[in-house]
Design a protein around this motif. Structure first.
Motif, short mmCIF file in Angstrom:
data_model
loop_
_atom_site.label_atom_id
_atom_site.label_comp_id
_atom_site.label_asym_id
_atom_site.label_seq_id
_atom_site.Cartn_x
_atom_site.Cartn_y
_atom_site.Cartn_z
N ASN A 1 9.32 -1.22 -9.21
CA ASN A 1 8.36 -0.20 -9.59
C ASN A 1 6.93 -0.73 -9.53
N GLU A 2 6.72 -1.94 -10.04
CA GLU A 2 5.38 -2.53 -10.01
C GLU A 2 4.95 -2.83 -8.57
N ALA A 3 5.87 -3.34 -7.77
CA ALA A 3 5.56 -3.63 -6.35
C ALA A 3 5.22 -2.35 -5.61
N PHE A 4 6.00 -1.29 -5.85
CA PHE A 4 5.77 -0.03 -5.15
C PHE A 4 4.45 0.60 -5.59
N GLY A 5 4.11 0.50 -6.86
CA GLY A 5 2.82 1.02 -7.34
C GLY A 5 1.66 0.30 -6.66
N PHE A 6 1.77 -1.02 -6.54
CA PHE A 6 0.75 -1.81 -5.84
C PHE A 6 0.65 -1.36 -4.38
N MET A 7 1.78 -1.22 -3.72
CA MET A 7 1.77 -0.79 -2.32
C MET A 7 1.14 0.59 -2.17
N THR A 8 1.38 1.47 -3.13
CA THR A 8 0.80 2.81 -3.08
C THR A 8 -0.72 2.74 -3.19
N ARG A 9 -1.23 1.93 -4.12
CA ARG A 9 -2.68 1.79 -4.25
C ARG A 9 -3.30 1.25 -2.96
N VAL A 10 -2.65 0.25 -2.37
CA VAL A 10 -3.15 -0.33 -1.12
C VAL A 10 -3.06 0.70 0.00
N LEU B 1 -3.21 3.97 -0.13
CA LEU B 1 -4.25 4.99 -0.27
C LEU B 1 -5.61 4.46 0.16
N ALA B 2 -5.94 3.23 -0.23
CA ALA B 2 -7.21 2.63 0.19
C ALA B 2 -7.24 2.39 1.69
N ALA B 3 -6.13 1.93 2.24
CA ALA B 3 -6.05 1.66 3.68
C ALA B 3 -6.22 2.95 4.47
N GLU B 4 -5.58 4.01 4.02
CA GLU B 4 -5.69 5.29 4.72
C GLU B 4 -7.13 5.80 4.67
N LYS B 5 -7.76 5.66 3.52
CA LYS B 5 -9.16 6.10 3.38
C LYS B 5 -10.07 5.32 4.32
N ALA B 6 -9.78 4.03 4.50
CA ALA B 6 -10.59 3.18 5.38
C ALA B 6 -10.13 3.26 6.84
N ASP B 7 -9.05 3.99 7.09
CA ASP B 7 -8.45 4.08 8.43
C ASP B 7 -8.18 2.67 8.98
N HIS B 8 -7.62 1.83 8.11
CA HIS B 8 -7.29 0.45 8.49
C HIS B 8 -6.00 0.07 7.78
N HIS B 9 -4.94 -0.07 8.53
CA HIS B 9 -3.61 -0.16 7.94
C HIS B 9 -3.01 -1.55 8.10
N PRO B 10 -2.53 -2.12 7.00
CA PRO B 10 -1.96 -3.46 7.06
C PRO B 10 -0.54 -3.44 7.63
N GLU B 11 -0.10 -4.61 8.02
CA GLU B 11 1.31 -4.84 8.32
C GLU B 11 1.89 -5.36 7.01
N TRP B 12 3.04 -4.83 6.61
CA TRP B 12 3.61 -5.37 5.38
C TRP B 12 5.12 -5.31 5.38
N PHE B 13 5.65 -6.10 4.45
CA PHE B 13 7.09 -6.25 4.30
C PHE B 13 7.37 -6.25 2.80
N ASN B 14 8.38 -5.50 2.38
CA ASN B 14 8.71 -5.40 0.97
C ASN B 14 10.22 -5.52 0.77
N VAL B 15 10.60 -6.35 -0.17
CA VAL B 15 11.97 -6.40 -0.66
C VAL B 15 11.88 -6.51 -2.18
N TYR B 16 12.43 -5.51 -2.84
CA TYR B 16 12.45 -5.41 -4.29
C TYR B 16 11.08 -5.68 -4.91
N ASN B 17 10.87 -6.87 -5.48
CA ASN B 17 9.60 -7.14 -6.18
C ASN B 17 8.64 -7.99 -5.36
N LYS B 18 8.96 -8.22 -4.11
CA LYS B 18 8.12 -9.05 -3.25
C LYS B 18 7.45 -8.20 -2.17
N VAL B 19 6.16 -8.49 -1.93
CA VAL B 19 5.40 -7.80 -0.90
C VAL B 19 4.65 -8.88 -0.11
N GLU B 20 4.75 -8.81 1.21
CA GLU B 20 3.95 -9.69 2.06
C GLU B 20 3.07 -8.81 2.93
#
Length: 97
Positions: free
Chosen positions: A39-48, A50-69
């Protein structure tokens, strides 16, 4: 089109954001995060996201359970740009917030 960072800009970015590491074989940086749970990882990803979409600049990312790269690079600049620096700063704040 965004311009690639100069070597001096790249070195300054890495000195100011030591948790971000260069990606071997690419003009990119990455950072790993670990949270208490999904839940905490997903909330962080959601905030990122939304900011990425607003900036029209999207990261590459990988998520498993509580880990985000997250990997940052600017594809149309074929490497790191000021857009990556700005998004990295936001990501650092979101992770520490």
């Amino acid at each position: 089109m965004a311009a690639k960072l100069t070597q001096a800009e790249r070195e300054f970015f890495l000195s100011e954001h030591p948790a971000w590491r260069p990606v071997e074989g690419r003009d990119a940086v990455k950072r790993s995060f670990q949270f208490d749970d999904f839940n905490e990882a997903f909330g962080f990803m959601t905030r990122v996201a939304l900011a990425a979409e607003k900036a029209d600049h999207h990261p590459e990312w990988f998520n498993v359970y509580n880990k985000v790269e997250i990997t940052l690079t600017t594809h149309d600049a074929d490497g790191l740009s000021k857009r990556d620096v700005a998004l990295a700063a936001f990501i650092d704040e979101a992770a520490d917030g």
